[in-house]
Scaffold this motif. Structure first.
Motif, PDB file in Angstrom:
ATOM      1  N   THR A   1      28.982   4.934 119.759  1.00 30.74           N
ATOM      2  CA  THR A   1      28.375   4.537 120.753  1.00 30.74           C
ATOM      3  C   THR A   1      28.501   5.414 121.695  1.00 30.74           C
ATOM      4  O   THR A   1      27.648   5.977 122.817  1.00 30.74           O
ATOM      5  N   ASP A   2      29.145   6.626 122.161  1.00 24.43           N
ATOM      6  CA  ASP A   2      28.931   7.681 122.825  1.00 24.43           C
ATOM      7  C   ASP A   2      28.157   8.636 122.295  1.00 24.43           C
ATOM      8  O   ASP A   2      27.152   9.792 122.969  1.00 24.43           O
ATOM      9  N   TRP A   3      27.117   8.667 120.957  1.00 27.15           N
ATOM     10  CA  TRP A   3      25.636   9.290 120.624  1.00 27.15           C
ATOM     11  C   TRP A   3      24.988   9.089 121.231  1.00 27.15           C
ATOM     12  O   TRP A   3      23.851   9.784 121.199  1.00 27.15           O
ATOM     13  N   GLN A   4      25.059   7.351 121.949  1.00 28.15           N
ATOM     14  CA  GLN A   4      23.844   7.283 122.171  1.00 28.15           C
ATOM     15  C   GLN A   4      22.984   7.888 122.923  1.00 28.15           C
ATOM     16  O   GLN A   4      21.837   7.862 123.226  1.00 28.15           O
ATOM     17  N   GLN A   5      23.993   7.510 124.132  1.00 26.82           N
ATOM     18  CA  GLN A   5      23.117   8.221 125.778  1.00 26.82           C
ATOM     19  C   GLN A   5      22.606   9.573 125.195  1.00 26.82           C
ATOM     20  O   GLN A   5      21.685   9.427 126.228  1.00 26.82           O
ATOM     21  N   PRO A   6      23.183  10.649 125.035  1.00 27.09           N
ATOM     22  CA  PRO A   6      22.498  11.776 125.030  1.00 27.09           C
ATOM     23  C   PRO A   6      21.849  11.548 124.298  1.00 27.09           C
ATOM     24  O   PRO A   6      20.413  12.561 123.615  1.00 27.09           O
ATOM     25  N   LEU A   7      21.498  10.851 122.986  1.00 28.08           N
ATOM     26  CA  LEU A   7      20.341  11.032 121.845  1.00 28.08           C
ATOM     27  C   LEU A   7      19.046  10.518 123.228  1.00 28.08           C
ATOM     28  O   LEU A   7      18.231  10.953 122.271  1.00 28.08           O
TER      29      LEU A   7
ATOM     30  N   GLU B   1      22.251  -1.232 121.141  1.00 30.09           N
ATOM     31  CA  GLU B   1      23.773  -1.124 121.904  1.00 30.09           C
ATOM     32  C   GLU B   1      24.899  -2.284 121.662  1.00 30.09           C
ATOM     33  O   GLU B   1      24.536  -3.513 121.735  1.00 30.09           O
ATOM     34  N   THR B   2      25.465  -2.351 120.537  1.00 28.64           N
ATOM     35  CA  THR B   2      26.453  -3.502 120.259  1.00 28.64           C
ATOM     36  C   THR B   2      27.838  -3.049 120.699  1.00 28.64           C
ATOM     37  O   THR B   2      28.688  -4.324 119.682  1.00 28.64           O
ATOM     38  N   VAL B   3      27.950  -2.257 121.029  1.00 34.68           N
ATOM     39  CA  VAL B   3      29.932  -2.028 121.008  1.00 34.68           C
ATOM     40  C   VAL B   3      29.826  -2.208 122.526  1.00 34.68           C
ATOM     41  O   VAL B   3      31.350  -2.752 122.696  1.00 34.68           O
TER      42      VAL B   3
ATOM     43  N   GLU C   1      20.628   1.688 115.962  1.00 37.12           N
ATOM     44  CA  GLU C   1      21.746   0.850 116.135  1.00 37.12           C
ATOM     45  C   GLU C   1      22.859   1.906 116.693  1.00 37.12           C
ATOM     46  O   GLU C   1      23.718   1.565 115.377  1.00 37.12           O
ATOM     47  N   THR C   2      23.510   1.272 116.961  1.00 40.88           N
ATOM     48  CA  THR C   2      25.097   1.918 117.354  1.00 40.88           C
ATOM     49  C   THR C   2      26.142   0.748 116.787  1.00 40.88           C
ATOM     50  O   THR C   2      25.940  -0.363 116.603  1.00 40.88           O
ATOM     51  N   ASP C   3      27.564   1.277 116.092  1.00 36.32           N
ATOM     52  CA  ASP C   3      28.198   0.059 115.562  1.00 36.32           C
ATOM     53  C   ASP C   3      29.328   1.193 115.868  1.00 36.32           C
ATOM     54  O   ASP C   3      29.530   2.507 116.236  1.00 36.32           O
ATOM     55  N   VAL C   4      30.601   0.298 115.254  1.00 38.36           N
ATOM     56  CA  VAL C   4      32.139   1.440 114.918  1.00 38.36           C
ATOM     57  C   VAL C   4      31.504   2.090 113.743  1.00 38.36           C
ATOM     58  O   VAL C   4      31.187   2.166 113.012  1.00 38.36           O
ATOM     59  N   ALA C   5      32.755   2.711 113.526  1.00 36.87           N
ATOM     60  CA  ALA C   5      32.392   4.022 112.767  1.00 36.87           C
ATOM     61  C   ALA C   5      33.157   2.937 111.353  1.00 36.87           C
ATOM     62  O   ALA C   5      33.699   1.686 111.714  1.00 36.87           O
TER      63      ALA C   5
ATOM     64  N   VAL D   1      38.288   2.252 112.388  1.00 35.39           N
ATOM     65  CA  VAL D   1      38.711   3.096 111.478  1.00 35.39           C
ATOM     66  C   VAL D   1      37.967   4.566 111.565  1.00 35.39           C
ATOM     67  O   VAL D   1      37.628   5.524 110.920  1.00 35.39           O
ATOM     68  N   GLU D   2      37.632   4.628 112.946  1.00 36.11           N
ATOM     69  CA  GLU D   2      37.156   5.990 113.242  1.00 36.11           C
ATOM     70  C   GLU D   2      37.848   7.185 113.317  1.00 36.11           C
ATOM     71  O   GLU D   2      39.337   6.714 113.247  1.00 36.11           O
ATOM     72  N   PRO D   3      37.576   8.547 112.796  1.00 30.93           N
ATOM     73  CA  PRO D   3      37.896   9.317 113.203  1.00 30.93           C
ATOM     74  C   PRO D   3      39.621  10.246 114.154  1.00 30.93           C
ATOM     75  O   PRO D   3      40.435  10.050 113.240  1.00 30.93           O
ATOM     76  N   GLU D   4      39.429   9.305 114.878  1.00 25.53           N
ATOM     77  CA  GLU D   4      40.295  10.022 115.573  1.00 25.53           C
ATOM     78  C   GLU D   4      41.119   9.044 115.344  1.00 25.53           C
ATOM     79  O   GLU D   4      42.555   9.189 115.607  1.00 25.53           O
ATOM     80  N   ILE D   5      40.669   7.941 114.879  1.00 22.50           N
ATOM     81  CA  ILE D   5      42.254   6.880 114.391  1.00 22.50           C
ATOM     82  C   ILE D   5      43.542   7.678 113.160  1.00 22.50           C
ATOM     83  O   ILE D   5      44.098   7.575 113.449  1.00 22.50           O
ATOM     84  N   MET D   6      41.780   7.937 112.509  1.00 19.82           N
ATOM     85  CA  MET D   6      42.819   8.601 110.818  1.00 19.82           C
ATOM     86  C   MET D   6      43.598   9.349 111.347  1.00 19.82           C
ATOM     87  O   MET D   6      44.527   9.772 110.551  1.00 19.82           O
TER      88      MET D   6
END
Length: 479
Positions: free
Chosen positions: A351-357, A372-374, A342-346, A228-233
């Protein structure tokens, strides 16, 4: 951007004129392998990044919306389109299927009135450069009754199996035959049919596959455990504009009622929240101040909470003063705070925010934990950060959160980060899109000079990257 294919060679040229970043050229030899000319930057770190950057449409939405145009009986127009390599590749894929493409700055018009099958040899020219071809299956099965899918590429951050995609298509009646050159799919007599599908994991790609395949299928499709990510919506919004009947229920359930015909759309893509977060982390790690024009708060709520907890500050402009919507991100001075994440689906932390952070967390005071869970292999980029002076240890156990599907699987998917670390320049090779941006953030935050190779991966998803860096005052030269 065009494709020229003959018996000997084919050349694909990605446009980069307006953005100011280097041209990226691909040469495909007679074995149909795809290799990119290496792009290299020499970066002198230690300068806070300050200024403005603009983000346009989401990389994780725009290519999928372009594929959706195949479903329409009339032309579609997509706005707020970034000039990135992924858009070039999808444009070429559509053109190979005789979709007429007209691209201007920030806008693409697609006319699918003469769709035909593409030659497998020509599609294989693009093999390894994109994972979009698998999403063309449903639309092509509806339009032509058959589809061919070459080997798939994309960032190497995990297996990303296409089993979810193929299982869903088989449940809708498609036949899949594997040949040495790729997959051949055919629709059943009477076309794809609606069914009940439940995903083992809320995969974004598999959810997109079901949506693009079910909207013209016979009957009703019920998808459980959907992403249900914003891009899916936003993709659902595109399909609804085309005439689709899609209901979003609670608990990740989508109900798609197949219709007889879809039409073209006119749509403005949502802004790229992932790129916006990358620049936010760059501001934090370099002790800078960056305003991201085009960024919007609703799709970034989870990130903004974490950004604030770490010690960053932000200011949201909703556009009420007549200015473009934007979010200003800055380091307020003082120590950053360590945290468990902890990363997770929307709607969880993406998960794409994890590496820069993680780069910013290397500068925080104390021990931070990232689980990392994704994607199972997304922490591999930390090896290079350790060579730059970071203190990051990765573990196979699930740390700092719930037990995930990678528990006791042997994957290094948890990290403990000790900071603040004094980073120094190094020789770096970009491994993937988000990890690559993280290397660049580290190089910009480090003392001394870093040489970063493989910038062509950055151009896949970041428009005008070099020009944006230059505008923020980064000290770098092309090598």
């Amino acid at each position: 951007m065009g494709v020229v294919a003959d018996a000997e060679h084919a050349t694909i040229t990605g446009r980069r004129g307006a953005s100011g970043s280097p041209d990226v050229r691909f040469l495909i030899d007679e074995e149909c392998t795809l290799a990119a000319d290496a792009s290299t930057l020499k970066i002198v770190g230690g300068t806070p990044l300050r200024g403005e950057v603009t983000v346009r449409g989401a990389k994780n939405l725009v290519p999928k919306a372009m594929v959706a145009a195949l479903l329409g009986s009339t032309p579609s127009r997509l706005r707020n389109v970034p000039d990135v390599l992924d858009v070039d590749v999808v444009s070429s894929l559509l053109e190979l299927h005789r979709v007429s493409i007209d691209r201007t700055d920030g806008e693409v018009t697609m006319d699918p009135g003469s769709v035909t099958s593409a030659e497998p040899s020509r599609l294989n020219v693009l093999a390894g450069s994109s994972r979009i071809p698998i999403l063309m299956c449903g639309p092509l099965l509806h339009r032509l009754g058959k589809a061919f899918i070459p080997d798939l590429g994309g960032c190497r951050i995990g297996d990303r199996p296409i089993d979810f995609h193929l299982d869903a298509l088989r449940q809708m009646g498609a036949t899949v035959d594997k040949e040495p050159e790729g997959l051949y799919l055919s629709a059943p007599e009477g076309g794809l049919r609606g069914t009940k599908i439940e995903l083992n994991f809320p995969s974004v790609g598999a959810t997109e596959q079901v949506l693009l395949s079910a909207v013209l299928a016979n009957g009703i499709t019920e998808l459980r455990n959907a992403a249900v990510e914003p891009e899916i919506m936003d993709l659902i919004s595109v399909l609804q504009k085309m005439g689709a009947l899609i209901t979003v229920h609670s608990n990740r359930v989508l109900r798609i009622e197949g219709v007889d015909k879809l039409y073209g759309y006119d749509h403005t893509a949502i802004p790229d929240r992932l790129e916006a977060a990358s620049w936010a982390c760059a501001a934090l790690a370099t002790k800078g101040d960056i305003t991201v024009l085009g960024a919007e708060q609703p799709s970034m709520l989870t990130f903004l909470n974490v950004f604030r907890k770490v010690g960053g500050q932000f200011e949201v402009n909703d556009g009420g003063d007549g200015k473009p919507r934007s979010i200003r991100f800055w380091h307020p001075g003082g120590a950053l705070s360590a945290m468990a994440l902890e990363t997770d689906v929307a709607p969880g932390f993406q998960t794409d925010w994890q590496q820069p952070l993680v780069v910013a967390l290397s500068q925080a005071d104390g021990l931070s934990i990232v689980h990392e869970t994704v994607y199972e292999n997304r922490l591999g980029f930390t090896d290079a950060l350790n060579k730059m002076g970071a203190h990051i240890q990765v573990y196979r156990e699930c740390l700092g959160g719930s037990t995930c599907r990678f528990n006791q699987s042997g994957y290094l998917h948890s990290a403990v980060i000790s900071g603040p670390a004094k980073l120094h320049g190094a020789e770096l090779v970009i491994p993937d899109l988000r990890g690559g941006f993280s290397y660049l953030i580290a190089a910009l935050a480090a003392e001394g000079e870093s040489t970063v190779h493989g910038l062509e991966l950055i151009y896949r998803g970041y428009e005008g990257f070099s020009a944006k860096l230059r505008g923020l005052g980064a000290n770098f030269t092309a090598a």
